[in-house]
Design a protein around this motif. Structure first.
Motif, PDB file in Angstrom:
ATOM      1  N   GLY A 266       5.686  54.836  49.828  1.00 17.04           N
ATOM      2  CA  GLY A 266       6.882  54.056  49.463  1.00 17.04           C
ATOM      3  C   GLY A 266       8.134  54.303  50.263  1.00 17.04           C
ATOM      4  N   LEU A 267       8.736  55.509  50.168  1.00 14.79           N
ATOM      5  CA  LEU A 267      10.016  55.755  50.816  1.00 14.79           C
ATOM      6  C   LEU A 267       9.859  56.217  52.257  1.00 14.79           C
ATOM      7  CD1 LEU A 267      11.892  57.569  47.913  1.00 14.79           C
ATOM      8  CD2 LEU A 267      11.986  55.157  48.550  1.00 14.79           C
ATOM      9  N   ALA A 268       8.602  56.414  52.652  1.00 15.71           N
ATOM     10  CA  ALA A 268       8.398  56.919  54.005  1.00 15.71           C
ATOM     11  C   ALA A 268       8.107  55.812  55.013  1.00 15.71           C
ATOM     12  CB  ALA A 268       7.239  57.929  54.008  1.00 15.71           C
ATOM     13  N   VAL A 269       8.081  54.572  54.545  1.00 16.80           N
ATOM     14  CA  VAL A 269       7.814  53.452  55.446  1.00 16.80           C
ATOM     15  C   VAL A 269       8.961  53.304  56.428  1.00 16.80           C
ATOM     16  CG1 VAL A 269       7.395  50.978  55.569  1.00 16.80           C
ATOM     17  CG2 VAL A 269       6.480  52.286  53.667  1.00 16.80           C
ATOM     18  N   SER A 270       8.632  53.183  57.715  1.00 18.78           N
ATOM     19  CA  SER A 270       9.681  53.160  58.730  1.00 18.78           C
ATOM     20  C   SER A 270      10.340  51.794  58.848  1.00 18.78           C
ATOM     21  CB  SER A 270       9.085  53.565  60.091  1.00 18.78           C
ATOM     22  OG  SER A 270       8.023  52.687  60.429  1.00 18.78           O
ATOM     23  N   SER A 271       9.592  50.718  58.626  1.00 19.45           N
ATOM     24  CA  SER A 271      10.163  49.386  58.764  1.00 19.45           C
ATOM     25  C   SER A 271      11.064  49.051  57.597  1.00 19.45           C
ATOM     26  CB  SER A 271       9.027  48.349  58.850  1.00 19.45           C
ATOM     27  OG  SER A 271       9.564  47.050  58.768  1.00 19.45           O
ATOM     28  N   LYS A 272      12.312  48.674  57.882  1.00 19.54           N
ATOM     29  CA  LYS A 272      13.256  48.356  56.823  1.00 19.54           C
ATOM     30  C   LYS A 272      12.814  47.144  56.021  1.00 19.54           C
ATOM     31  CE  LYS A 272      17.372  50.297  59.022  1.00 19.54           C
ATOM     32  NZ  LYS A 272      18.745  50.021  59.503  1.00 19.54           N
TER      33      LYS A 272
ATOM     34  N   ARG B 247       8.788  63.474  48.974  1.00 14.40           N
ATOM     35  CA  ARG B 247       7.505  63.427  49.648  1.00 14.40           C
ATOM     36  C   ARG B 247       7.308  64.768  50.349  1.00 14.40           C
ATOM     37  NH1 ARG B 247       7.896  59.703  46.852  1.00 14.40           N
ATOM     38  NH2 ARG B 247       7.513  57.471  47.273  1.00 14.40           N
ATOM     39  N   THR B 248       6.287  65.519  49.976  1.00 12.70           N
ATOM     40  CA  THR B 248       5.992  66.802  50.611  1.00 12.70           C
ATOM     41  C   THR B 248       4.501  66.866  50.906  1.00 12.70           C
ATOM     42  OG1 THR B 248       5.393  68.121  48.653  1.00 12.70           O
ATOM     43  CG2 THR B 248       7.758  67.811  49.089  1.00 12.70           C
ATOM     44  N   ARG B 249       4.102  67.865  51.661  1.00 13.61           N
ATOM     45  CA  ARG B 249       2.676  68.020  51.965  1.00 13.61           C
ATOM     46  C   ARG B 249       1.871  68.430  50.738  1.00 13.61           C
ATOM     47  NH1 ARG B 249       1.022  73.353  53.433  1.00 13.61           N
ATOM     48  NH2 ARG B 249       2.704  74.890  53.322  1.00 13.61           N
ATOM     49  N   PHE B 250       2.578  68.907  49.687  1.00 11.08           N
ATOM     50  CA  PHE B 250       1.910  69.251  48.432  1.00 11.08           C
ATOM     51  C   PHE B 250       1.864  68.068  47.460  1.00 11.08           C
ATOM     52  CE2 PHE B 250       3.765  73.311  49.906  1.00 11.08           C
ATOM     53  CZ  PHE B 250       2.605  74.043  50.040  1.00 11.08           C
ATOM     54  N   GLY B 251       2.549  66.970  47.802  1.00 10.53           N
ATOM     55  CA  GLY B 251       2.623  65.823  46.921  1.00 10.53           C
ATOM     56  C   GLY B 251       4.015  65.671  46.320  1.00 10.53           C
ATOM     57  N   ARG B 252       4.135  64.754  45.363  1.00  6.79           N
ATOM     58  CA  ARG B 252       5.432  64.522  44.709  1.00  6.79           C
ATOM     59  C   ARG B 252       5.635  65.438  43.504  1.00  6.79           C
ATOM     60  NH1 ARG B 252       5.866  58.385  43.125  1.00  6.79           N
ATOM     61  NH2 ARG B 252       3.726  58.741  42.432  1.00  6.79           N
ATOM     62  N   ARG B 253       4.602  65.626  42.699  1.00  8.86           N
ATOM     63  CA  ARG B 253       4.726  66.379  41.440  1.00  8.86           C
ATOM     64  C   ARG B 253       4.433  67.868  41.606  1.00  8.86           C
ATOM     65  NH1 ARG B 253       6.752  61.471  39.789  1.00  8.86           N
ATOM     66  NH2 ARG B 253       5.131  59.888  39.833  1.00  8.86           N
ATOM     67  N   MET B 254       3.438  68.191  42.451  1.00 10.98           N
ATOM     68  CA  MET B 254       2.950  69.556  42.531  1.00 10.98           C
ATOM     69  C   MET B 254       4.025  70.583  42.899  1.00 10.98           C
ATOM     70  SD  MET B 254       0.257  71.233  41.806  1.00 10.98           S
ATOM     71  CE  MET B 254      -0.970  69.920  41.729  1.00 10.98           C
TER      72      MET B 254
ATOM     73  N   GLY C 282      12.219  64.119  36.550  1.00 12.01           N
ATOM     74  CA  GLY C 282      11.202  63.074  36.666  1.00 12.01           C
ATOM     75  C   GLY C 282      11.574  62.054  37.720  1.00 12.01           C
ATOM     76  N   HIS C 283      12.855  61.684  37.755  1.00  8.78           N
ATOM     77  CA  HIS C 283      13.350  60.732  38.747  1.00  8.78           C
ATOM     78  C   HIS C 283      13.221  61.307  40.154  1.00  8.78           C
ATOM     79  CE1 HIS C 283      15.743  57.531  40.447  1.00  8.78           C
ATOM     80  NE2 HIS C 283      16.688  58.361  40.831  1.00  8.78           N
ATOM     81  N   ARG C 284      13.564  62.577  40.319  1.00  9.85           N
ATOM     82  CA  ARG C 284      13.460  63.218  41.643  1.00  9.85           C
ATOM     83  C   ARG C 284      12.007  63.282  42.114  1.00  9.85           C
ATOM     84  NH1 ARG C 284      16.914  63.044  45.100  1.00  9.85           N
ATOM     85  NH2 ARG C 284      15.809  64.743  46.170  1.00  9.85           N
ATOM     86  N   SER C 285      11.089  63.514  41.159  1.00 15.12           N
ATOM     87  CA  SER C 285       9.688  63.629  41.560  1.00 15.12           C
ATOM     88  C   SER C 285       9.113  62.287  42.015  1.00 15.12           C
ATOM     89  CB  SER C 285       8.851  64.208  40.411  1.00 15.12           C
ATOM     90  OG  SER C 285       8.666  63.266  39.370  1.00 15.12           O
ATOM     91  N   ASP C 286       9.768  61.175  41.660  1.00  8.79           N
ATOM     92  CA  ASP C 286       9.360  59.870  42.188  1.00  8.79           C
ATOM     93  C   ASP C 286       9.763  59.718  43.648  1.00  8.79           C
ATOM     94  OD1 ASP C 286       8.107  58.734  39.996  1.00  8.79           O
ATOM     95  OD2 ASP C 286       9.960  57.921  39.163  1.00  8.79           O
ATOM     96  N   LYS C 287      10.841  60.398  44.031  1.00  7.94           N
ATOM     97  CA  LYS C 287      11.453  60.126  45.333  1.00  7.94           C
ATOM     98  C   LYS C 287      11.022  61.078  46.442  1.00  7.94           C
ATOM     99  CE  LYS C 287      15.854  59.012  45.156  1.00  7.94           C
ATOM    100  NZ  LYS C 287      17.300  59.072  44.866  1.00  7.94           N
TER     101      LYS C 287
END
Length: 397
Positions: free
Chosen positions: A188-194, A65-72, A58-63
């Protein structure tokens, strides 16, 4: 809500598969093991996987990012594997291969359980999540009823037929979910600006005071429920003087009442608040279990089980959405895993604990112990704030 009903297919296939697994795998194990305790232990493998794997997944699925989504992606991997290994279980040719297929099936099912559950709040606005949880639990209940109603007839054709049916059903449901459910884009985690990037979700950060009190209540009421579910047949036969069939049939009243009240309890949670409805459910179920201690009529026992099923729906339908509503949107998968860790820990703890109490004090102690667990859950609830954040607060957290 249309997507919620379709998402319910995932829960339908999970419940169908587990119901068939729990009904027939003990018969396979009985060919190799003559100890009921050992068979019972082998049937708890799924709870151990749920305790240790589902929080992490569950924790990994939050983090991710794929073209299919986080959960799928977890569904696309876990559901086909689960279908294959479920179908292989009745084709075992030794105790070793039986256990191997059981372990692989349990592992596969653990890969997608938490992400499937987390999809519901992903695609559902906060105000509708309790009603959505009622829908998916209704679908899961239909899957269980179908397994018991159709599974025995299929088993009469051949021991492999119900498992093949479950596997094919799971693949069909996966195809429908893949075609229909489109996950919202989460950056969320894909934002480039720190400066704008959000810190990664950490499990320990989710265990605030409110969440800990909620989890304590969840553990206590699942200990009460799981103990009664596991030991009720023995209670009915040895304490109430029922026949085996009468005792097992009596639990159907509880299950059907839960199934019928799944949708109304979700509506009540949305209208009056999750905590209030859960507290009413815990208090009501406490009174039901406490009153059963004094009953010697099978008819009155079944009436009280119907009432108990209604109160259990108030608890179970609203508890998961409450856990989700107390955290940030980015923590949905993590909180889902934590929820299943606690409920699985209770499932492992409860039968031997309440069984020991029965060994010491007799079968009349079953519902006394279950009532005590619900009373302790009520104490935890009193210590917890409602803890529900608005959608804007959770997104900003």
């Amino acid at each position: 809500m249309k997507k919620t009903w379709l998402l319910g297919l995932g829960f339908f296939s999970i419940s169908l598969t587990w119901a068939l697994y729990n009904a027939f795998v003990p018969l396979f194990l009985d060919n190799y093991l003559k100890s009921a305790a050992l068979i019972g232990f082998m049937m708890t493998i799924d709870n151990y996987f749920a305790m240790f794997l589902q929080p992490w997944i569950g924790h990994r699925s939050d983090k991710i990012r794929t073209r299919f989504g986080r959960r799928m992606p977890f569904l696309l991997i876990g559901m086909p594997l689960g279908a294959v290994f479920a179908s292989l279980i009745p084709l075992h040719n030794s105790f070793v291969t039986l256990v191997l297929f059981m372990v692989l099936m349990n592992l596969s099912m653990s890969l997608f359980r938490a992400p499937t559950v987390a999809l519901m709040p992903d695609i559902t606005p906060e105000a509708k999540r309790t009603r959505a949880n009622g829908i998916i639990n209704l679908m899961g209940g239909i899957g269980s009823v179908l397994a018991f109603g159709v599974g025995s007839k299929l088993y009469g054709i051949g021991s492999f037929v119900p498992f093949l049916f479950a596997g094919v059903t799971m693949l069909i449901c996966m195809a429908v979910l893949k075609a229909v459910i489109k996950e919202p884009i989460v950056t969320g985690l894909a934002v480039s600006s720190k400066s704008e990037a959000r810190p990664p979700v950490r499990i320990k950060d989710q265990l605030d005071r409110t969440t800990l009190f909620i989890l304590g209540a969840i553990f206590c009421w699942f200990v009460a429920y799981q103990g009664v579910e596991a030991l009720f047949t023995l209670y009915g036969t040895k304490h109430m003087g029922m026949m085996d069939g009468e005792a097992s049939f009596s639990l159907t009243f509880f299950s059907l009442a839960f199934l019928i009240f799944a949708l109304p309890s979700g509506w009540l949670g949305a209208k009056f608040g999750k905590k209030k409805v859960i507290m009413a459910g815990v208090a009501g179920l406490f009174l039901v279990f406490a009153s059963i201690v004094f009953l010697d009529s099978i008819l009155m026992l079944r009436v009280m089980l119907i009432v108990g099923g209604v109160f259990w729906a108030c608890i179970n339908i609203n508890s998961y959405p409450w856990v989700i509503s107390t955290g940030a949107e980015e923590s949905i998968g993590t909180r889902t895993g934590i929820y299943y860790f606690v409920s699985s820990l209770a499932a492992i703890t409860s039968p031997p604990l309440l069984g020991w109490v029965i060994d010491v004090f007799g079968y009349s102690a079953l519902f006394i112990s279950a009532s005590a667990g619900l009373l302790l859950a009520l104490c935890f609830l009193l210590g917890a704030s409602s803890g529900e954040r608005s959608a804007e607060d959770r997104s900003a957290a």
